[in-house]
Design an enzyme around this catalytic site. Sequence first.
Site, PDB file in Angstrom:
ATOM      1  N   GLU A 125     -45.475 -65.450  50.888  1.00  0.00           N
ATOM      2  CA  GLU A 125     -44.137 -65.633  50.317  1.00  0.00           C
ATOM      3  C   GLU A 125     -43.673 -64.415  49.537  1.00  0.00           C
ATOM      4  O   GLU A 125     -44.480 -63.663  48.990  1.00  0.00           O
ATOM      5  CB  GLU A 125     -44.096 -66.859  49.413  1.00  0.00           C
ATOM      6  CG  GLU A 125     -44.886 -66.724  48.129  1.00  0.00           C
ATOM      7  CD  GLU A 125     -44.635 -67.886  47.197  1.00  0.00           C
ATOM      8  OE1 GLU A 125     -43.570 -67.904  46.536  1.00  0.00           O
ATOM      9  OE2 GLU A 125     -45.501 -68.759  47.130  1.00  0.00           O
ATOM     10  N   HIS A 165     -36.227 -73.513  47.059  1.00  0.00           N
ATOM     11  CA  HIS A 165     -37.619 -73.552  46.602  1.00  0.00           C
ATOM     12  C   HIS A 165     -38.497 -74.447  47.461  1.00  0.00           C
ATOM     13  O   HIS A 165     -39.122 -75.382  46.980  1.00  0.00           O
ATOM     14  CB  HIS A 165     -37.696 -73.948  45.127  1.00  0.00           C
ATOM     15  CG  HIS A 165     -38.956 -73.478  44.470  1.00  0.00           C
ATOM     16  ND1 HIS A 165     -40.006 -74.314  44.207  1.00  0.00           N
ATOM     17  CD2 HIS A 165     -39.338 -72.247  44.049  1.00  0.00           C
ATOM     18  CE1 HIS A 165     -40.986 -73.638  43.636  1.00  0.00           C
ATOM     19  NE2 HIS A 165     -40.593 -72.368  43.532  1.00  0.00           N
ATOM     20  N   ARG A 172     -37.548 -66.053  38.805  1.00  0.00           N
ATOM     21  CA  ARG A 172     -37.590 -65.705  40.227  1.00  0.00           C
ATOM     22  C   ARG A 172     -36.544 -66.462  41.025  1.00  0.00           C
ATOM     23  O   ARG A 172     -36.234 -66.093  42.136  1.00  0.00           O
ATOM     24  CB  ARG A 172     -38.973 -66.024  40.817  1.00  0.00           C
ATOM     25  CG  ARG A 172     -40.055 -65.085  40.371  1.00  0.00           C
ATOM     26  CD  ARG A 172     -41.411 -65.490  40.917  1.00  0.00           C
ATOM     27  NE  ARG A 172     -41.476 -65.314  42.359  1.00  0.00           N
ATOM     28  CZ  ARG A 172     -42.295 -65.984  43.154  1.00  0.00           C
ATOM     29  NH1 ARG A 172     -43.114 -66.892  42.663  1.00  0.00           N
ATOM     30  NH2 ARG A 172     -42.315 -65.747  44.452  1.00  0.00           N
TER      31      ARG A 172
END
Length: 112
Positions: free
Chosen positions: A70, A101, A81
Amino acid sequence: WRAPSPVWLGRATPAAAAVGSICYGDLPSQAYDTLDLIAQGGPYPYSQDGTVFSNREGVLPDERSGYYHEYTVITPGSYTRGARRIVTGEESREDYYTADHYATFDLIDYSC
């Protein structure tokens, strides 16, 4: 050369069937920056970038541990993030984008 993944051969697992697709040209501009960094091998903005993605959510096709990695897609205005990621598989051009996410993924289609 690598053989096409089962997703492309029509033998998708139930998880793979849940993966959508997105045209390369429809990605947010920050995703291009991330893909460029991946192609260059870094350096990456976050220490978590390049780490193994374990697919605990089971949304991506089921593969062995270490198959997926990732990378952060920077979200303007976010002090963390954020939720956007590129997840790469070992197959050539097997790159997934998620804006939420890991709840959903789109396989990046480089032909459009």
